[in-house]
Design an enzyme around this catalytic site. Structure first.
Site, PDB file in Angstrom:
ATOM      1  N   CYS A 134      31.175  38.865  36.044  1.00 21.49           N
ATOM      2  CA  CYS A 134      29.771  38.805  36.470  1.00 21.49           C
ATOM      3  C   CYS A 134      29.385  40.019  37.324  1.00 21.49           C
ATOM      4  O   CYS A 134      28.375  40.692  37.071  1.00 21.49           O
ATOM      5  CB  CYS A 134      29.501  37.513  37.216  1.00 21.49           C
ATOM      6  SG  CYS A 134      30.749  37.097  38.448  1.00 21.49           S
ATOM      7  N   HIS A 144      25.885  36.468  43.865  1.00 22.36           N
ATOM      8  CA  HIS A 144      26.459  37.636  44.536  1.00 22.36           C
ATOM      9  C   HIS A 144      25.308  38.591  44.862  1.00 22.36           C
ATOM     10  O   HIS A 144      24.289  38.622  44.163  1.00 22.36           O
ATOM     11  CB  HIS A 144      27.400  38.415  43.623  1.00 22.36           C
ATOM     12  CG  HIS A 144      28.520  37.626  43.019  1.00 22.36           C
ATOM     13  ND1 HIS A 144      29.565  37.120  43.746  1.00 22.36           N
ATOM     14  CD2 HIS A 144      28.796  37.300  41.729  1.00 22.36           C
ATOM     15  CE1 HIS A 144      30.431  36.512  42.937  1.00 22.36           C
ATOM     16  NE2 HIS A 144      29.978  36.601  41.706  1.00 22.36           N
TER      17      HIS A 144
HETATM   18  P1  NAD Z   1      35.556  26.748  34.720  1.00 20.46           P
HETATM   19  O1  NAD Z   1      36.708  26.272  35.521  1.00 20.46           O
HETATM   20  O2  NAD Z   1      34.192  26.351  35.130  1.00 20.46           O
HETATM   21  O3  NAD Z   1      35.736  26.309  33.194  1.00 20.46           O
HETATM   22  C1  NAD Z   1      36.952  26.436  32.516  1.00 20.46           C
HETATM   23  C2  NAD Z   1      37.091  25.272  31.566  1.00 20.46           C
HETATM   24  O4  NAD Z   1      38.283  25.424  30.804  1.00 20.46           O
HETATM   25  C3  NAD Z   1      37.212  23.911  32.280  1.00 20.46           C
HETATM   26  O5  NAD Z   1      36.372  22.981  31.619  1.00 20.46           O
HETATM   27  C4  NAD Z   1      38.690  23.545  32.109  1.00 20.46           C
HETATM   28  O6  NAD Z   1      38.891  22.151  32.047  1.00 20.46           O
HETATM   29  C5  NAD Z   1      38.997  24.186  30.774  1.00 20.46           C
HETATM   30  N1  NAD Z   1      40.429  24.451  30.539  1.00 20.46           N
HETATM   31  C6  NAD Z   1      41.462  24.286  31.388  1.00 20.46           C
HETATM   32  N2  NAD Z   1      42.630  24.623  30.777  1.00 20.46           N
HETATM   33  C7  NAD Z   1      42.296  25.009  29.512  1.00 20.46           C
HETATM   34  C8  NAD Z   1      43.045  25.470  28.399  1.00 20.46           C
HETATM   35  N3  NAD Z   1      44.376  25.587  28.446  1.00 20.46           N
HETATM   36  N4  NAD Z   1      42.381  25.780  27.256  1.00 20.46           N
HETATM   37  C9  NAD Z   1      41.044  25.683  27.181  1.00 20.46           C
HETATM   38  N5  NAD Z   1      40.277  25.217  28.215  1.00 20.46           N
HETATM   39  C10 NAD Z   1      40.895  24.915  29.361  1.00 20.46           C
HETATM   40  O7  NAD Z   1      35.706  28.322  34.644  1.00 20.46           O
HETATM   41  P2  NAD Z   1      34.545  29.367  34.397  1.00 20.46           P
HETATM   42  O8  NAD Z   1      33.897  29.675  35.700  1.00 20.46           O
HETATM   43  O9  NAD Z   1      33.701  28.936  33.259  1.00 20.46           O
HETATM   44  O10 NAD Z   1      35.400  30.654  34.021  1.00 20.46           O
HETATM   45  C11 NAD Z   1      35.831  30.912  32.706  1.00 20.46           C
HETATM   46  C12 NAD Z   1      36.110  32.389  32.566  1.00 20.46           C
HETATM   47  O11 NAD Z   1      34.885  33.093  32.786  1.00 20.46           O
HETATM   48  C13 NAD Z   1      37.106  32.964  33.569  1.00 20.46           C
HETATM   49  O12 NAD Z   1      37.782  34.035  32.966  1.00 20.46           O
HETATM   50  C14 NAD Z   1      36.209  33.493  34.661  1.00 20.46           C
HETATM   51  O13 NAD Z   1      36.791  34.512  35.438  1.00 20.46           O
HETATM   52  C15 NAD Z   1      35.050  34.031  33.841  1.00 20.46           C
HETATM   53  N6  NAD Z   1      33.802  34.149  34.571  1.00 20.46           N
HETATM   54  C16 NAD Z   1      33.415  33.200  35.451  1.00 20.46           C
HETATM   55  C17 NAD Z   1      32.237  33.374  36.143  1.00 20.46           C
HETATM   56  C18 NAD Z   1      31.780  32.394  37.173  1.00 20.46           C
HETATM   57  O14 NAD Z   1      31.167  32.806  38.148  1.00 20.46           O
HETATM   58  N7  NAD Z   1      32.008  31.124  37.018  1.00 20.46           N
HETATM   59  C19 NAD Z   1      31.428  34.501  35.917  1.00 20.46           C
HETATM   60  C20 NAD Z   1      31.824  35.429  34.958  1.00 20.46           C
HETATM   61  C21 NAD Z   1      33.032  35.253  34.297  1.00 20.46           C
END
Ligand code: NAD
Length: 375
Positions: free
Chosen positions: A168, A247
């Site tokens: 992000c 942020h």
């Molecule tokens: P999150 O924790 O909200 O969602 C992740 C999901 O994946 C959950 O529902 C979890 O239960 C599931 N999960 C757990 N183990 C798993 C597996 N083995 N296989 C598939 N699914 C599984 O996380 P998020 O915030 O959505 O982040 C996901 C990615 O996006 C990460 O790489 C993160 O760094 C990136 N990201 C997050 C944000 C943010 O601010 N939230 C912003 C940009 C990028």
């Protein structure tokens, strides 16, 4: 299925690319799956459904939850992933269409939105299924063939079998840098990132009463921007603060060929897609009002997918450009995931066309070309 299988059965179409080449084998609709249905995954799934050239085949979840229930209510097919128990879904009354392997067998590309570092564990599985993959910024850059940001390096995605959409903060910096560097040249970019501690749904992260400096110097964000803009002379520092909303980046940029007035910067950014620049009379003093704007505007999840700037927070002092920008961490990367898919499959003539299609489908307003009122 084997590596290199033909994408989407059914009709192909012809695309004329910006460089004059033509391809006649571009799929009309790319079949997409989402693995990991949390903050990012559920938003990307909703965004895929809105695209005219994509089809959401299903989403994969580890456990039943209200989010799984809502996915079913939206008509999304649920697949079980990450060692989850299909029986738990059955007990919860949530129909399951199969395991992750079944999802992979029916798609052209998977968007991996699993937690940080889990995407890397999944990568081999996608490869052996012959499915292209889009990973997220929580993975190291070598998880994929290239890192991606639509405004910085759209064409890098062409023909790739895997891409990583940068995080992000990196997305926000890369968008701003793509516009500013092209317009005036960047001699040096210093940014301090004021980072939200947690997403609104997270209850297990802090701080709740402190400001934590990040003692990695530079913070990883500057090097990460260079995965999509290799030559940008950027360096970043970061602190984490007790908020969940957004942020904020504090940017100091030395320009090679500065414009005459800060108003020129405002006009240029406003004329670019994915920038929302608040005028002073709008009284959006900071992130709480920006998120209130998002709630009032009512895009899905009340998201604000644009880089957010404030006219009053953009200043020019000779060659030094200073500006604040806000990044809604939960949604800013969503349009980039869509463009990453278009770039890989050659679905659009160029970045501009892909961005236009994505933003129109998501309900993001087109660039604001009205003259700025700023002096
Ligand atoms: P999150 O924790 O909200 O969602 C992740 C999901 O994946 C959950 O529902 C979890 O239960 C599931 N999960 C757990 N183990 C798993 C597996 N083995 N296989 C598939 N699914 C599984 O996380 P998020 O915030 O959505 O982040 C996901 C990615 O996006 C990460 O790489 C993160 O760094 C990136 N990201 C997050 C944000 C943010 O601010 N939230 C912003 C940009 C990028």
């Amino acid at each position: 299925m084997a590596e290199g299988r033909t994408p989407s059965p059914g009709c192909a179409r012809q695309v004329l690319y910006a460089d004059g080449t033509v391809r006649g084998d571009v799929p009309k609709r790319v079949r997409v799956g989402v693995n990991g249905y949390g903050t990012i995954g559920k938003r990307v799934a909703d965004a895929v459904v809105k695209q005219p050239d994509m089809e959401l085949v299903g989403v994969a979840k580890t456990r039943p939850s209200f989010e799984a229930e809502q996915a079913v209510a939206k008509g999304y097919r649920l697949f079980v992933t990450g060692g989850g128990d299909p029986g738990a879904f059955e007990t919860a009354g949530l129909p399951v269409a199969g395991t992750l392997d079944a999802l992979l067998a029916g798609i052209d590309v998977i968007v991996d939105a699993s937690p940080d570092k889990v995407g890397r564990e999944n990568a081999a599985r996608y490869r052996s299924a012959g499915v292209r993959a889009v990973f997220q910024g929580g993975e190291k850059s070598d998880v994929a063939e290239a890192s991606f940001n639509a405004m910085a390096n759209y064409r890098t995605g062409e023909g790739k079998r895997s891409l990583r959409v940068v995080s992000c903060n990196t997305t926000g910096l890369a968008r701003a840098a793509a516009v500013i560097d092209r317009a005036w040249g960047v001699e040096r970019w210093e940014a301090t990132l004021v980072r939200r501690a947690a997403d609104p749904s997270e209850t297990n992260r802090g701080p709740i009463n402190g400001i934590l400096p990040t003692f990695q110097m530079p913070s990883h964000h500057g090097p990460d921007v260079r995965t999509v803009l290799q030559d940008l002379p950027i360096t970043t520092l970061a602190v984490v603060v007790p908020t969940t909303l957004m942020h904020v980046h504090v940017n100091r940029v030395r320009l090679r060929h500065p414009p005459a007035r800060a108003a020129d910067v405002v006009a240029r950014l406003r004329a670019s897609p994915r920038f929302r620049i608040f005028r002073s009379w709008e009284r959006a003093d900071g992130t709480p009002q920006v998120m209130e704007f998002g709630r009032d505007r009512g895009l899905g999840h009340n998201d604000v997918m644009e880089n957010v700037l404030w006219e009053a927070g953009i200043g020019l002092d000779g060659p030094e450009l200073h500006f604040f920008q806000g990044v809604h961490q939960e949604s800013v990367v969503v349009p980039e995931n869509i463009d990453a898919i278009r770039s890989m499959f050659g679905l659009a003539a160029d970045a501009e066309e892909s961005i236009r299609m994505t933003d129109a489908a998501l309900g993001l307003p087109p660039p604001d070309t009205r003259p700025t009122s700023m002096k």
